[in-house]
Design an enzyme around this catalytic site. Structure first.
Site, PDB file in Angstrom:
ATOM      1  N   GLU A   1      24.611 -18.753 -12.645  1.00  0.00           N
ATOM      2  CA  GLU A   1      24.133 -18.586 -14.186  1.00  0.00           C
ATOM      3  C   GLU A   1      22.875 -18.907 -13.465  1.00  0.00           C
ATOM      4  O   GLU A   1      22.083 -19.906 -12.717  1.00  0.00           O
ATOM      5  CB  GLU A   1      24.657 -19.211 -15.235  1.00  0.00           C
ATOM      6  CG  GLU A   1      23.645 -18.216 -16.515  1.00  0.00           C
ATOM      7  CD  GLU A   1      25.074 -17.175 -16.843  1.00  0.00           C
ATOM      8  OE1 GLU A   1      26.472 -17.098 -15.629  1.00  0.00           O
ATOM      9  OE2 GLU A   1      24.312 -15.761 -17.545  1.00  0.00           O
TER      10      GLU A   1
ATOM     11  N   CYS B   1     -10.885 -18.644 -47.422  1.00  0.00           N
ATOM     12  CA  CYS B   1     -11.604 -18.030 -48.326  1.00  0.00           C
ATOM     13  C   CYS B   1     -12.795 -19.225 -48.372  1.00  0.00           C
ATOM     14  O   CYS B   1     -12.043 -20.098 -49.654  1.00  0.00           O
ATOM     15  CB  CYS B   1     -10.812 -17.511 -49.575  1.00  0.00           C
ATOM     16  SG  CYS B   1     -11.704 -16.374 -51.287  1.00  0.00           S
TER      17      CYS B   1
ATOM     18  N   ASP C   1      26.765  -7.240 -30.251  1.00  0.00           N
ATOM     19  CA  ASP C   1      28.261  -8.072 -30.166  1.00  0.00           C
ATOM     20  C   ASP C   1      29.092  -6.519 -31.185  1.00  0.00           C
ATOM     21  O   ASP C   1      29.840  -6.487 -31.924  1.00  0.00           O
ATOM     22  CB  ASP C   1      28.238  -9.293 -30.585  1.00  0.00           C
ATOM     23  CG  ASP C   1      27.635  -9.950 -29.404  1.00  0.00           C
ATOM     24  OD1 ASP C   1      27.660  -9.794 -28.222  1.00  0.00           O
ATOM     25  OD2 ASP C   1      27.856 -11.231 -29.233  1.00  0.00           O
TER      26      ASP C   1
ATOM     27  N   ARG D   1      25.575  -8.449 -11.006  1.00  0.00           N
ATOM     28  CA  ARG D   1      26.829  -8.776 -11.154  1.00  0.00           C
ATOM     29  C   ARG D   1      27.428  -7.349 -11.354  1.00  0.00           C
ATOM     30  O   ARG D   1      28.335  -6.449 -11.557  1.00  0.00           O
ATOM     31  CB  ARG D   1      27.345  -9.372 -12.902  1.00  0.00           C
ATOM     32  CG  ARG D   1      29.333  -8.885 -12.937  1.00  0.00           C
ATOM     33  CD  ARG D   1      29.316  -9.945 -14.272  1.00  0.00           C
ATOM     34  NE  ARG D   1      28.680  -9.119 -15.478  1.00  0.00           N
ATOM     35  CZ  ARG D   1      29.082  -9.886 -16.737  1.00  0.00           C
ATOM     36  NH1 ARG D   1      29.756 -10.177 -17.547  1.00  0.00           N
ATOM     37  NH2 ARG D   1      28.195  -8.754 -18.355  1.00  0.00           N
TER      38      ARG D   1
ATOM     39  N   CYS E   1     -11.182 -18.378 -56.724  1.00  0.00           N
ATOM     40  CA  CYS E   1      -9.760 -17.256 -56.369  1.00  0.00           C
ATOM     41  C   CYS E   1      -9.007 -17.475 -56.931  1.00  0.00           C
ATOM     42  O   CYS E   1      -7.702 -19.198 -56.368  1.00  0.00           O
ATOM     43  CB  CYS E   1      -9.720 -17.494 -54.590  1.00  0.00           C
ATOM     44  SG  CYS E   1      -8.821 -16.651 -53.565  1.00  0.00           S
TER      45      CYS E   1
ATOM     46  N   GLU F   1      32.465 -25.712 -21.454  1.00  0.00           N
ATOM     47  CA  GLU F   1      31.538 -26.022 -21.224  1.00  0.00           C
ATOM     48  C   GLU F   1      30.123 -25.090 -22.319  1.00  0.00           C
ATOM     49  O   GLU F   1      30.842 -24.653 -23.389  1.00  0.00           O
ATOM     50  CB  GLU F   1      31.352 -24.977 -20.065  1.00  0.00           C
ATOM     51  CG  GLU F   1      32.429 -25.469 -18.727  1.00  0.00           C
ATOM     52  CD  GLU F   1      32.339 -24.546 -17.428  1.00  0.00           C
ATOM     53  OE1 GLU F   1      32.184 -25.190 -16.577  1.00  0.00           O
ATOM     54  OE2 GLU F   1      31.818 -23.443 -17.516  1.00  0.00           O
TER      55      GLU F   1
ATOM     56  N   LEU G   1      33.752 -11.952 -20.372  1.00  0.00           N
ATOM     57  CA  LEU G   1      34.225 -13.131 -21.484  1.00  0.00           C
ATOM     58  C   LEU G   1      34.453 -12.555 -22.669  1.00  0.00           C
ATOM     59  O   LEU G   1      34.251 -11.501 -23.084  1.00  0.00           O
ATOM     60  CB  LEU G   1      33.731 -14.299 -21.509  1.00  0.00           C
ATOM     61  CG  LEU G   1      33.001 -15.499 -19.972  1.00  0.00           C
ATOM     62  CD1 LEU G   1      32.373 -16.276 -20.774  1.00  0.00           C
ATOM     63  CD2 LEU G   1      35.018 -15.976 -19.490  1.00  0.00           C
TER      64      LEU G   1
ATOM     65  N   LYS H   1      30.523 -17.586 -29.330  1.00  0.00           N
ATOM     66  CA  LYS H   1      29.634 -17.540 -29.512  1.00  0.00           C
ATOM     67  C   LYS H   1      28.838 -18.112 -30.793  1.00  0.00           C
ATOM     68  O   LYS H   1      29.996 -18.145 -32.301  1.00  0.00           O
ATOM     69  CB  LYS H   1      29.377 -15.962 -30.230  1.00  0.00           C
ATOM     70  CG  LYS H   1      30.224 -15.383 -28.067  1.00  0.00           C
ATOM     71  CD  LYS H   1      28.703 -15.166 -27.693  1.00  0.00           C
ATOM     72  CE  LYS H   1      27.697 -14.362 -27.427  1.00  0.00           C
ATOM     73  NZ  LYS H   1      27.706 -13.593 -26.881  1.00  0.00           N
TER      74      LYS H   1
ATOM     75  N   LYS I   1      27.643 -22.357 -22.758  1.00  0.00           N
ATOM     76  CA  LYS I   1      27.837 -20.837 -22.373  1.00  0.00           C
ATOM     77  C   LYS I   1      26.076 -20.379 -22.546  1.00  0.00           C
ATOM     78  O   LYS I   1      25.232 -20.662 -23.366  1.00  0.00           O
ATOM     79  CB  LYS I   1      28.239 -20.253 -23.227  1.00  0.00           C
ATOM     80  CG  LYS I   1      28.166 -18.766 -22.844  1.00  0.00           C
ATOM     81  CD  LYS I   1      29.261 -17.328 -23.885  1.00  0.00           C
ATOM     82  CE  LYS I   1      29.478 -16.334 -22.843  1.00  0.00           C
ATOM     83  NZ  LYS I   1      28.002 -15.002 -23.133  1.00  0.00           N
TER      84      LYS I   1
HETATM   85  S1  IVH Z   1      32.954 -17.958 -16.636  1.00  0.00           S
HETATM   86  C1  IVH Z   1      36.203 -15.214 -15.512  1.00  0.00           C
HETATM   87  N1  IVH Z   1      31.309 -19.896 -17.763  1.00  0.00           N
HETATM   88  O1  IVH Z   1      28.575 -15.209 -19.842  1.00  0.00           O
HETATM   89  C2  IVH Z   1      34.838 -16.080 -16.429  1.00  0.00           C
HETATM   90  N2  IVH Z   1      30.727 -17.589 -18.165  1.00  0.00           N
HETATM   91  O2  IVH Z   1      29.584 -13.528 -20.996  1.00  0.00           O
HETATM   92  C3  IVH Z   1      33.960 -15.480 -16.273  1.00  0.00           C
HETATM   93  N3  IVH Z   1      28.448 -17.312 -19.057  1.00  0.00           N
HETATM   94  O3  IVH Z   1      29.329 -13.270 -17.082  1.00  0.00           O
HETATM   95  C4  IVH Z   1      32.317 -16.486 -16.672  1.00  0.00           C
HETATM   96  N4  IVH Z   1      27.606 -19.781 -19.447  1.00  0.00           N
HETATM   97  O4  IVH Z   1      27.638 -14.575 -16.622  1.00  0.00           O
HETATM   98  C5  IVH Z   1      31.522 -18.706 -17.343  1.00  0.00           C
HETATM   99  N5  IVH Z   1      29.901 -21.262 -18.619  1.00  0.00           N
HETATM  100  C6  IVH Z   1      30.278 -20.180 -18.109  1.00  0.00           C
HETATM  101  C7  IVH Z   1      29.430 -19.990 -18.581  1.00  0.00           C
HETATM  102  C8  IVH Z   1      29.091 -17.653 -18.151  1.00  0.00           C
HETATM  103  C9  IVH Z   1      27.265 -18.177 -19.008  1.00  0.00           C
HETATM  104  C10 IVH Z   1      27.905 -16.110 -18.721  1.00  0.00           C
HETATM  105  C11 IVH Z   1      28.690 -15.151 -17.436  1.00  0.00           C
HETATM  106  C12 IVH Z   1      29.728 -13.867 -17.635  1.00  0.00           C
HETATM  107  C13 IVH Z   1      28.994 -13.821 -19.390  1.00  0.00           C
HETATM  108  C14 IVH Z   1      29.857 -13.596 -20.386  1.00  0.00           C
END
Ligand code: IVH
Length: 745
Positions: free
Chosen positions: A184, A437, A48, A144, A443, A121, A93, A324, A123
Site C-alpha cells: 500500500e 457581536c 460499501d 492494481r 443581544c 494486520e 478482500l 471494516k 488495513k
Molecule cells: S492483503 C489477496 N493486507 O485493501 C489479499 N490488503 O480492500 C490482498 N489493503 O487491495 C490484500 N491493507 O490494497 C492486504 N494489510 C493489508 C492491507 C490490504 C490494505 C488493501 C489492499 C487490497 C484492499 C482490499
C-alpha cells in the site's frame, strides 16, 4: 385469489430486482472509476452499502450474477498510464462489518483446516501497488487496475523513498530471481493537514482524506510532482516468485524486511480467534493514532500452503477477511452556512447539513469555527462535503468533494451584522480572526447562551432550566423579556413566567424548530400548562416550580461555579477554580490588581486582563450585586482545620487519568486537594504521581517514560490515606514496583 397471482407477484419482484441490480451495477462501476481517479464522490461506507445491496440481490437472484457484474470484478483502470499485466492476479478482500462475521469466516476455515495460526494486520487506507523485482532490481511498479491489468507508475513510485530500487542482500535471505510484492502506498497522516493547507493556498481544492491524497499524488503525470509529496509504502503480500519459497506470510515479511522492503510495524501472529478479536479491539481504539489511516483489520491464514489449499473466488481469497471499522466519515450535502452567536458574542459559522448518520448518531449541524476556517477548508454552499466524527468528538466538516461540483455552488460570505440583534460585528481586538457581536448585554443570542451556560453542569447546575426555558426568559413571543440580563435570574417568580410563549430552538444551532405538518415554527408555553378548559385558570408546570426550587438551592454553590457562571471571556471552570482557591471571595477578585490576578497559578495575563475588563463594566457589577442581594454565596468558607483529613499528599502534584472507581473526575481531584495535594492535567518530570484509572491513555504512557510513580485506580483510597510509598531501591524499581499497593515480587 386465483392460482397465478403469486407467480405474477414473483415476476414483479424479479423485475424490480433486475432493475435495481442494473442501476446499482452502473452506479458502482462509475463510483469505482471515480475512486480510481482519486475523485470519489461518495464515502467508502456509502460505497460499501451499495456494494452489499448488490450482493444481497445476487444472493436472492443468482441468475443476475453475470460475469461483468461488479461483484465478479476486482476494480477498474484507466488508460492515462501505460497498461501492464500483473504476473499474478491482484485480488481484493472480502469485507465484513461484525465480529460474528469474522467468527463465521474462521469457523468455515476451521471446519476444513483446524488449528491454523492467524496473521492479523491493520488495513492501511492507501492505494494498492504491485512491485516487480527482477534479480533484486525494481523492474516495474503498477497500480492494481482491474486486478489483471494495472497502470505503469514506475517513474512515480521511483520517487518514494520507502520503495528500494535495489533489494539489499542479507544473511539468510538470498535475493530471489523474481519477486512480485504487493503493498500500500499511503500518505502519512501528520503530513496531510500541511498538504491541504498548501492546496488551498494555491487555489486548489483540498483532498478529502489521506487516501485520496495518496492516489492523487501517485497519479501525477509529472513524477517530479509525486516527488514533492511525502508518500510512503508498506508491503502486505506476494505475487509471482522465483527463488523464494517462504513457508508463511510472517516468514515472508521477515525476508522482505531484510531486503529493505518495509512491512507494517503492527502485524501479529496469533493462535486463537479470541486473540484476533483482541487485536481488532486494540487497533479500533488506536485507529487515529497510527502513522497512517486505517479502515479496518485484515485477518489472514498465516501458512502459505494453507492459503493455496483454501484458494480464492474470482475476486477475493478465502484465506483472508477484512473487518471494516464503523464509518466515522460520510459524505452529505452542505445545504447552507449560518452564523451562531456564542455566549461571549463570538460569531461562529456552522454548516447546515442534509441530515446523515455518522458514527452512530444523526448529524445535522457542524461547526466551521470562523470565516478563515471556511476559506481554509475550501467549502462552498451546495457542496457535497465529507463529515467526520472521530470517537466522541463533535462533528466537523473535513473537506469538500470537489469532484462532485456542478458549478452551482456558492462562496460563503461572513455577514456584517449579528443575525440575532443586527449589531455590526467586529473583531474584539486588532488581528483577532473572530468577529463578535458587541451588544453583549441584550443581544438575545448572547444572553440565551449565557443563561444556558449558567444553568449548566459546570456553573449553578440548575436542573429543569434547559435551553427552551432560557430562550423563553430572553425572547418570549408577544411579551416583554423577563430578563434583560442574567442579574434577575435568582429573582424569578412563577407568576412572571406563566404567560410566556416561546419558539422552540435547537440547542446545537439556535435555529427555530419547524412543525413538519404546518411548516410553522413550534411554539410552547414552557412554564405553564394549557389553561384549564372550564375555569380558564393557568397552572404552573411541575418542571417550572422545580426549576425555581433548584435556583434557590443553587445560591449555595461554591465560589468557582459562581465565577464560571459570569461568562467572563477566557475564564472556564479551570481558571475559575484557580481564582476561587486563591482569592476565596468574589469581591477580592474584583478589587485585585491585574498583576496579582495574573500571578495566580493557572491564570496568567490574558485571563487577568479579561477579568479586569469584565469588572470594569457597570452592568456586570450590577449582576453581582443583584445575585448577592438574592442570597448567592460570594465567598468560600475557609475549611475548619480540625475537620481537614490528614494532609497525606501535602505539596504533591498529581495527575488523574482515566476513570477512578467510585469517584467522578471532580470528586477525585477534590479528594487530592483536601489532603494537601494539587492536581494538574499534564504529566511532566515534576509530577509527583499519576493516578491511572480505567482506560488511562497517553498520560499513563508518559508517566512510564518519565518514571513518574503510578497509582492504580483501585489503590486510590490507599493513596489518599497513606500518600506515596517510599521509592523502591533503584535496581529493583520499575513502573509496577512504584505503584501504590503493589506487592514486592
Ligand atoms: S492483503 C489477496 N493486507 O485493501 C489479499 N490488503 O480492500 C490482498 N489493503 O487491495 C490484500 N491493507 O490494497 C492486504 N494489510 C493489508 C492491507 C490490504 C490494505 C488493501 C489492499 C487490497 C484492499 C482490499
Amino acid at each position: 385469489m386465483d392460482g397465478t397471482a403469486p407467480e405474477r407477484s414473483n415476476d414483479a419482484d424479479f423485475e424490480r430486482a433486475r432493475e435495481r441490480h442494473e442501476t446499482l451495477a452502473a452506479e458502482i462501476t462509475e463510483h469505482r472509476r471515480r475512486y480510481y481517479l482519486a475523485e470519489p464522490t461518495i464515502s467508502d461506507s456509502q460505497f460499501d452499502e451499495l456494494f452489499h445491496e448488490l450482493i444481497d440481490i445476487e444472493t436472492a437472484h443468482p441468475e443476475l450474477q453475470s460475469n461483468d457484474s461488479p461483484t465478479q470484478q476486482v476494480g477498474t483502470f484507466s488508460e492515462a498510464f501505460t497498461p501492464v499485466a500483473h504476473l499474478e492476479k491482484m485480488l481484493s478482500l472480502q469485507d465484513v462489518f461484525s465480529l460474528e462475521e469474522v467468527q463465521a469466516w474462521a469457523d468455515r476455515i476451521t471446519a476444513e483446516v483446524p488449528g491454523e495460526p492467524y496473521l492479523c494486520e491493520v488495513k492501511i487506507d492507501g492505494l494498492a501497488v504491485d512491485l516487480v523485482y527482477e534479480h533484486g532490481r525494481l523492474a516495474r511498479a503498477a497500480t492494481r487496475g482491474d486486478g489483471t491489468t494495472g497502470e505503469d507508475v514506475s517513474a512515480n513510485v521511483a520517487t518514494i523513498d520507502a520503495v528500494p530500487q535495489r533489494l539489499k542482500a542479507a544473511e539468510g535471505f538470498d535475493v530471489p530471481e523474481l519477486l512480485e510484492v504487493r503493498g500500500e502506498v499511503y500518505f502519512p497522516t501528520d503530513e496531510f493537514d500541511r498538504l491541504n493547507e498548501s492546496q488551498v493556498a494555491a487555489g486548489k481544492a483540498p483532498f478529502a482524506n489521506p487516501r485520496n491524497a495518496a492516489a492523487g499524488s501517485l497519479r501525477q503525470k509529472d513524477p517530479s510532482k509525486t516527488a514533492e509529496r511525502p508518500l510512503s509504502f508498506i508491503a502486505h503480500g506476494l505475487g509471482a516468485l522465483k527463488g523464494f519459497e517462504p513457508q508463511s506470510q510472517s516468514h515472508s515479511y521477515a525476508a522482505l524486511e531484510a531486503w529493505g522492503l518495509p512491512t507494517s510495524p503492527y502485524w501479529r501472529v496469533v493462535d486463537t480467534i479470541d486473540e484476533v478479536f483482541a487485536y481488532i479491539h486494540e487497533f479500533g481504539e488506536q485507529r487515529h493514532s497510527l502513522v497512517h489511516e486505517i479502515d479496518g483489520v485484515v485477518v489472514k491464514i498465516d501458512r502459505l500452503g494453507t492459503q493455496r489449499r483454501l484458494g480464492a473466488t474470482s475476486r477475493v481469497p478465502r484465506w483472508a477477511v477484512a473487518y471494516k471499522f464503523a464509518p466515522e466519515e460520510v459524505n452529505t450535502e452542505l445545504l447552507d452556512i449560518k452564523v451562531s452567536i456564542g455566549r461571549t458574542g463570538r460569531a461562529t459559522p456552522y454548516a447546515v447539513l442534509e441530515p446523515v448518520r455518522v458514527a452512530g448518531s444523526e448529524v445535522e449541524f457542524a461547526t466551521l469555527h470562523n470565516a478563515d476556517q471556511v476559506k481554509a477548508k475550501g467549502v462552498k454552499i451546495g457542496d457535497t462535503v465529507v463529515v467526520r466524527k472521530a470517537g466522541d468528538v463533535i462533528p466537523e466538516v473535513v473537506a469538500p468533494v470537489a469532484a462532485a461540483r456542478d458549478g452551482s455552488e456558492t462562496d460563503f460570505v461572513m455577514p456584517e451584522r449579528c443575525p440575532e440583534c443586527d449589531s455590526v460585528l467586529a473583531p474584539a481586538s486588532e488581528g483577532d480572526v473572530d468577529l463578535r457581536c458587541p451588544n453583549a448585554r441584550s443581544c438575545p443570542g448572547q444572553l440565551r447562551e449565557r443563561l444556558a451556560y449558567l444553568s449548566g453542569r459546570s456553573c449553578f447546575d440548575v436542573d429543569r432550566m434547559g435551553y427552551i426555558a432560557c430562550s423563553a426568559l430572553v425572547e418570549p413571543l408577544d411579551t416583554d423579556p423577563v430578563l434583560v440580563d442574567e442579574g434577575g435570574v435568582f429573582d424569578l417568580r412563577i407568576e412572571d413566567l406563566l404567560p410566556i410563549k416561546v419558539v422552540v430552538r435547537d440547542p446545537d444551532s439556535g435555529l427555530p424548530k419547524i412543525v413538519e405538518a404546518t411548516g410553522e415554527p413550534k411554539v410552547v408555553t414552557p412554564f405553564a400548562k394549557q389553561p384549564d378548559k372550564k375555569t380558564g385558570e393557568i397552572l404552573p408546570r411541575k418542571n417550572a416550580e422545580e426549576m425555581l426550587e433548584n435556583l434557590e438551592k443553587a445560591k449555595r454553590q461554591p465560589l468557582w461555579r459562581v465565577i464560571n457562571a459570569l461568562s467572563i471571556r477566557h475564564v472556564g471552570p479551570v481558571a475559575a477554580q484557580a481564582l476561587a482557591e486563591h482569592f476565596g471571595d468574589l469581591d477580592r477578585i474584583a478589587e485585585a490588581d491585574e498583576s496579582a490576578i495574573a500571578a495566580v497559578d493557572g491564570v496568567g495575563p490574558t485571563i487577568a486582563a479579561a477579568v479586569k475588563d469584565w469588572f470594569a463594566v457597570d452592568w456586570h457589577r450590577a449582576i453581582v450585586e443583584r445575585w448577592r442581594a438574592a442570597g448567592v454565596r460570594m465567598q468560600d468558607d475557609a475549611p475548619d482545620p480540625s475537620e481537614l483529613p490528614p494532609q497525606t499528599l501535602e505539596g504533591l502534584t498529581v495527575v488523574i487519568t482515566g476513570g477512578i472507581p467510585g469517584y467522578t473526575r471532580e470528586g477525585a481531584a477534590a479528594a487530592v486537594k483536601a489532603r494537601g495535594g494539587k492536581t494538574t492535567s499534564s504529566v511532566s518530570k515534576k509530577t509527583g504521581a499519576v493516578v491511572a484509572g480505567d482506560k488511562p491513555g497517553s498520560k499513563y504512557d508518559k508517566a512510564l517514560t518519565l518514571g513518574v510513580p503510578i497509582v492504580r485506580g483501585e489503590d486510590f483510597e490507599r493513596f489518599l490515606a497513606d500518600g506515596l510509598p517510599p521509592a523502591e531501591p533503584e535496581a529493583e524499581s520499575d513502573s509496577e514496583a512504584s505503584s501504590v499497593g503493589s506487592e514486592p515480587e
